[in-house]
Design a protein around this motif. Structure first.
Motif, PDB file in Angstrom:
ATOM      1  N   SER A   1       2.190   9.791   2.864  1.00 20.56           N
ATOM      2  CA  SER A   1       3.115   9.233   1.861  1.00 20.56           C
ATOM      3  C   SER A   1       2.562   7.979   1.205  1.00 20.56           C
ATOM      4  O   SER A   1       3.255   7.360   0.389  1.00 20.56           O
ATOM      5  N   CYS A   2       1.326   7.594   1.533  1.00 20.95           N
ATOM      6  CA  CYS A   2       0.786   6.311   1.081  1.00 20.95           C
ATOM      7  C   CYS A   2       0.342   6.372  -0.379  1.00 20.95           C
ATOM      8  O   CYS A   2      -0.568   7.132  -0.739  1.00 20.95           O
ATOM      9  N   ALA A   3       0.949   5.548  -1.214  1.00 21.92           N
ATOM     10  CA  ALA A   3       0.617   5.514  -2.639  1.00 21.92           C
ATOM     11  C   ALA A   3      -0.790   4.988  -2.875  1.00 21.92           C
ATOM     12  O   ALA A   3      -1.470   5.393  -3.821  1.00 21.92           O
ATOM     13  N   TRP A   4      -1.240   4.087  -2.026  1.00 22.49           N
ATOM     14  CA  TRP A   4      -2.588   3.515  -2.182  1.00 22.49           C
ATOM     15  C   TRP A   4      -3.651   4.578  -1.901  1.00 22.49           C
ATOM     16  O   TRP A   4      -4.624   4.710  -2.652  1.00 22.49           O
ATOM     17  N   LEU A   5      -3.480   5.348  -0.828  1.00 25.26           N
ATOM     18  CA  LEU A   5      -4.418   6.429  -0.544  1.00 25.26           C
ATOM     19  C   LEU A   5      -4.389   7.470  -1.657  1.00 25.26           C
ATOM     20  O   LEU A   5      -5.429   7.974  -2.084  1.00 25.26           O
ATOM     21  N   ALA A   6      -3.193   7.794  -2.129  1.00 26.86           N
ATOM     22  CA  ALA A   6      -3.063   8.790  -3.193  1.00 26.86           C
ATOM     23  C   ALA A   6      -3.756   8.353  -4.473  1.00 26.86           C
ATOM     24  O   ALA A   6      -4.255   9.181  -5.252  1.00 26.86           O
ATOM     25  N   ALA A   7      -3.819   7.037  -4.692  1.00 27.96           N
ATOM     26  CA  ALA A   7      -4.455   6.498  -5.900  1.00 27.96           C
ATOM     27  C   ALA A   7      -5.959   6.344  -5.741  1.00 27.96           C
ATOM     28  O   ALA A   7      -6.629   5.871  -6.661  1.00 27.96           O
TER      29      ALA A   7
ATOM     30  N   ARG B   1       0.824  -1.215   0.000  1.00 27.68           N
ATOM     31  CA  ARG B   1       0.000   0.000   0.000  1.00 27.68           C
ATOM     32  C   ARG B   1       0.857   1.265   0.000  1.00 27.68           C
ATOM     33  O   ARG B   1       0.641   2.177  -0.802  1.00 27.68           O
ATOM     34  N   LEU B   2       1.807   1.309   0.893  1.00 33.25           N
ATOM     35  CA  LEU B   2       2.591   2.522   1.088  1.00 33.25           C
ATOM     36  C   LEU B   2       3.430   2.876  -0.130  1.00 33.25           C
ATOM     37  O   LEU B   2       3.491   4.041  -0.545  1.00 33.25           O
ATOM     38  N   ILE B   3       4.064   1.878  -0.732  1.00 31.89           N
ATOM     39  CA  ILE B   3       5.018   2.134  -1.816  1.00 31.89           C
ATOM     40  C   ILE B   3       4.448   1.786  -3.186  1.00 31.89           C
ATOM     41  O   ILE B   3       4.569   2.567  -4.138  1.00 31.89           O
ATOM     42  N   SER B   4       3.800   0.622  -3.297  1.00 34.51           N
ATOM     43  CA  SER B   4       3.361   0.137  -4.614  1.00 34.51           C
ATOM     44  C   SER B   4       1.977   0.610  -4.997  1.00 34.51           C
ATOM     45  O   SER B   4       1.598   0.527  -6.173  1.00 34.51           O
ATOM     46  N   GLY B   5       1.170   1.071  -4.046  1.00 37.61           N
ATOM     47  CA  GLY B   5      -0.167   1.559  -4.364  1.00 37.61           C
ATOM     48  C   GLY B   5      -1.192   0.468  -4.562  1.00 37.61           C
ATOM     49  O   GLY B   5      -2.267   0.724  -5.132  1.00 37.61           O
ATOM     50  N   HIS B   6      -0.893  -0.754  -4.090  1.00 42.31           N
ATOM     51  CA  HIS B   6      -1.827  -1.866  -4.231  1.00 42.31           C
ATOM     52  C   HIS B   6      -2.555  -2.121  -2.914  1.00 42.31           C
ATOM     53  O   HIS B   6      -1.982  -1.955  -1.821  1.00 42.31           O
ATOM     54  N   ALA B   7      -3.792  -2.563  -3.012  1.00 45.13           N
ATOM     55  CA  ALA B   7      -4.575  -2.830  -1.807  1.00 45.13           C
ATOM     56  C   ALA B   7      -4.012  -3.989  -1.014  1.00 45.13           C
ATOM     57  O   ALA B   7      -4.062  -3.995   0.221  1.00 45.13           O
ATOM     58  N   LEU B   8      -3.484  -4.977  -1.725  1.00 46.51           N
ATOM     59  CA  LEU B   8      -2.937  -6.170  -1.082  1.00 46.51           C
ATOM     60  C   LEU B   8      -1.676  -6.601  -1.818  1.00 46.51           C
ATOM     61  O   LEU B   8      -1.529  -6.336  -3.018  1.00 46.51           O
ATOM     62  N   PRO B   9      -0.782  -7.278  -1.135  1.00 51.24           N
ATOM     63  CA  PRO B   9       0.381  -7.827  -1.830  1.00 51.24           C
ATOM     64  C   PRO B   9      -0.031  -9.000  -2.712  1.00 51.24           C
ATOM     65  O   PRO B   9      -1.186  -9.447  -2.670  1.00 51.24           O
TER      66      PRO B   9
END
Length: 316
Positions: free
Chosen positions: A214-220, A153-161
């Protein structure tokens, strides 16, 4: 996916480090006086098992077997007996085997490096890295389910690994690990804690997250997962039957005749001391005869039970 720049990564390290120092749960295996053995036991017990279930069993083990030698001197069946209802009881056998190896090959001391830890029976890459980091302050990349989810979530912007750990995830974890050894240990612990209590799988508490900006998932826009995780079924499965059989064996002071598992004690007219309640629970499952046979034979095959005097008991 773009990796954080040097400055952004340093801010992530600092933010999570401060958050962990202020909010981390008070767990006994995090105490400064917890032995490496206590940390090893906790890491094995915590695999696929919530902290709340592990705590009483861990405390019982540490009181009963404060060193690897104490456990190694007992039959492996005692480890299984006192594993209680944690599930996946083969972990108890692996811990017993590791304790024997520590006693016999390492002078009773848990090895302090990743390569040596990997030589212990049942210790895989995650456990070796976690013990090397948390027990000995080594700079090791620790990656469990919680850490993977935070990174996703934080770096890749995905909900789950991804459904299974990938080489790309390990490279990402390596890249995020602080160079400073003490900070790397705290980073491993803080990211794991964040995934366990804030960045959870089903209901993340994003408003409580110290790095939400800084969360890419929230930003997306919080995109949904690309797959539906499969929950592990329990009721009606072979695992449930095996667990019910193990509950009987844990309470039995003598071997339990096989027919006891196949017919209710009331029909047979007798029951070994102390097993009436777990036997009743087993028979209430109304499992098919072939399922019960698989459970009994599988437990013997896995070394969790043995045949003795015509019955089944925990391994001696």
């Amino acid at each position: 996916m773009a990796l954080p720049g040097t400055g952004q990564l340093a801010r992530l390290h600092q933010s999570l480090d401060q958050w962990f120092a202020e909010t981390a749960r008070d767990l006994p295996w995090r105490e400064l006086d917890c032995s490496p053995w206590g940390i090893l036991v906790s890491e094995v017990m915590l695999q696929q098992t919530p902290v709340v279930r592990v705590l009483p069993v861990w405390r019982d083990w540490m009181e009963r077997w404060p060193t690897p030698a104490h456990l190694a001197d007992e039959p492996s069946g005692e480890a299984v007996r006192h594993w209680g209802r944690l599930g996946y009881p083969r972990r108890a056998l692996r811990l017993h085997a590791a304790a024997v190896a520590i006693r016999d090959e390492h002078d009773g001391d848990v090895p302090d490096s990743y390569p040596e830890l990997l030589t212990l029976p049942g210790v895989g890459t995650y456990t070796a890295a976690a013990v090397a980091s948390f027990a000995f302050g080594r700079r090791e990349t620790v990656v469990d389910t919680n850490i993977r989810r935070v990174h996703a979530r934080l770096i890749s912007g995905h909900a789950l690994p991804a459904p299974a750990l990938t080489a790309a995830e390990m490279r990402l974890a390596d890249a995020l690990l602080p160079e400073d050894r003490p900070l790397s240990v705290r980073w491993n612990a803080s990211v794991m804690e964040l995934g366990a209590v804030v960045c959870t799988a089903r209901s993340p508490k994003c408003t409580d997250c110290p790095v939400r900006s800084s969360c890419a998932w929230l930003a997306a826009g919080e995109p949904p997962p690309s797959y539906t995780p499969k929950g592990q079924s329990w009721h009606g499965t072979d695992r449930q039957v095996r667990g019910a059989v193990m509950a009987v064996l844990r309470e039995a002071a003598t071997p339990v005749p096989r027919e006891m598992f196949e017919q209710p004690p009331a029909d047979l007219g007798f029951a070994p001391s102390g097993v009436g309640i777990p036997l009743t629970a087993l028979h209430r499952l109304n499992s098919a005869p072939e399922q019960l046979e698989r459970a009994l034979d599988g437990l013997v095959s896995d070394g969790l039970a043995e045949i003795h005097d015509g019955g089944l008991r925990l391994p001696a």
